[in-house]
Design an enzyme around this catalytic site. Sequence first.
Site, short mmCIF file in Angstrom:
data_model
loop_
_atom_site.label_atom_id
_atom_site.label_comp_id
_atom_site.label_asym_id
_atom_site.label_seq_id
_atom_site.Cartn_x
_atom_site.Cartn_y
_atom_site.Cartn_z
N LYS A 148 0.82 -1.21 0.00
CA LYS A 148 0.00 0.00 0.00
C LYS A 148 0.86 1.27 0.00
CE LYS A 148 -3.97 -2.23 2.26
NZ LYS A 148 -5.02 -2.07 3.30
N TYR B 77 -12.47 -1.55 -3.46
CA TYR B 77 -12.98 -1.68 -2.09
C TYR B 77 -14.50 -1.51 -2.02
CZ TYR B 77 -8.32 -1.97 0.01
OH TYR B 77 -7.08 -2.38 0.39
N ASN C 80 -2.06 0.26 6.61
CA ASN C 80 -1.56 -0.97 7.23
C ASN C 80 -0.68 -1.81 6.29
OD1 ASN C 80 -3.61 -1.89 5.63
ND2 ASN C 80 -4.79 -2.87 7.25
N HIS D 252 -2.22 -5.38 1.50
CA HIS D 252 -3.51 -6.04 1.32
C HIS D 252 -3.27 -7.53 1.15
CE1 HIS D 252 -7.52 -7.00 -0.23
NE2 HIS D 252 -6.90 -7.72 -1.16
N GLU E 195 -9.70 -10.25 -7.57
CA GLU E 195 -8.80 -9.10 -7.37
C GLU E 195 -7.61 -9.17 -8.32
OE1 GLU E 195 -10.07 -8.67 -2.66
OE2 GLU E 195 -8.05 -9.35 -3.16
P1 IDP Z 1 -8.14 -6.49 5.77
O1 IDP Z 1 -7.31 -5.60 4.84
O2 IDP Z 1 -7.35 -6.97 6.94
O3 IDP Z 1 -8.85 -7.61 5.03
P2 IDP Z 1 -10.73 -5.15 5.84
O4 IDP Z 1 -11.68 -5.24 6.98
O5 IDP Z 1 -11.04 -5.92 4.58
O6 IDP Z 1 -9.27 -5.55 6.39
O7 IDP Z 1 -10.57 -3.62 5.50
C1 IDP Z 1 -9.96 -3.20 4.28
C2 IDP Z 1 -9.01 -2.08 4.58
O8 IDP Z 1 -9.74 -0.95 5.07
C3 IDP Z 1 -7.98 -2.34 5.69
O9 IDP Z 1 -6.87 -3.09 5.24
C4 IDP Z 1 -7.61 -0.95 6.13
O10 IDP Z 1 -6.72 -0.32 5.20
C5 IDP Z 1 -8.97 -0.25 6.06
N1 IDP Z 1 -9.69 -0.31 7.34
C6 IDP Z 1 -10.28 -1.41 7.91
N2 IDP Z 1 -10.85 -1.10 9.09
C7 IDP Z 1 -10.62 0.22 9.27
C8 IDP Z 1 -10.97 1.15 10.32
O11 IDP Z 1 -11.61 0.80 11.33
N3 IDP Z 1 -10.53 2.43 10.16
C9 IDP Z 1 -9.83 2.86 9.06
N4 IDP Z 1 -9.50 2.03 8.06
C10 IDP Z 1 -9.88 0.73 8.16
MG MG Z 2 -10.27 -7.50 3.50
#
Ligand code: IDP
Ligand code: MG
Length: 138
Positions: free
Chosen positions: A10, A50, A113, A116, A127
């Site tokens: 990312k 997304y 984070n 992905h 994807e």
């Molecule tokens: P994942 O990437 O671990 O599968 P997901 O729940 O699919 O997590 O969420 C997609 C992306 O959205 C996350 O990787 C992160 O970048 C962002 N995200 C998820 N939860 C939050 C939140 O509570 N606050 C801000 N961004 C979030």
């Molecule tokens: Mg996810």
Amino acid sequence: MTNRTFTMIKPDAVANGHIGPILAKINEAGFRIVAMKYTHLEPEKAGFFYAVHKERPFYKDLVKYMSSGPIVAAILEKENAVEDFRKLIGATDPSKAAPGTIRNLFAKSIEANAVHGSDSDENAEIEGSFFFSQMERF
Ligand code: IDP
Ligand code: MG
């Protein structure tokens, strides 16, 4: 194609110089890189990627963040790829990611984070096909 997953390094991780160390972790964990691309997502494309999260409160910020700078997209291959890669990257929230996981080592926040990882074989295929042609995925 159940032995494949899809990943993105990312914008925060690319900007902070973590492409090399993250690819090293991926290689050390036994994944083969099937296809890889350095690219920049326009907001429309980040929003499409997304779309499953469009009702979530963080969606707008997530789209802005994911289009804020270049990313690396890749298809990875290994036995049990989806599950093993999710283990390698750790929890969504880096403060909850296990020590030594990619998010524990390189993530800045729950949003930024670092990486992905697809959450199912079906989504890995979908994807990967957003970014790579059939020939590139062969
Ligand atoms: P994942 O990437 O671990 O599968 P997901 O729940 O699919 O997590 O969420 C997609 C992306 O959205 C996350 O990787 C992160 O970048 C962002 N995200 C998820 N939860 C939050 C939140 O509570 N606050 C801000 N961004 C979030
Ligand atoms: Mg996810």
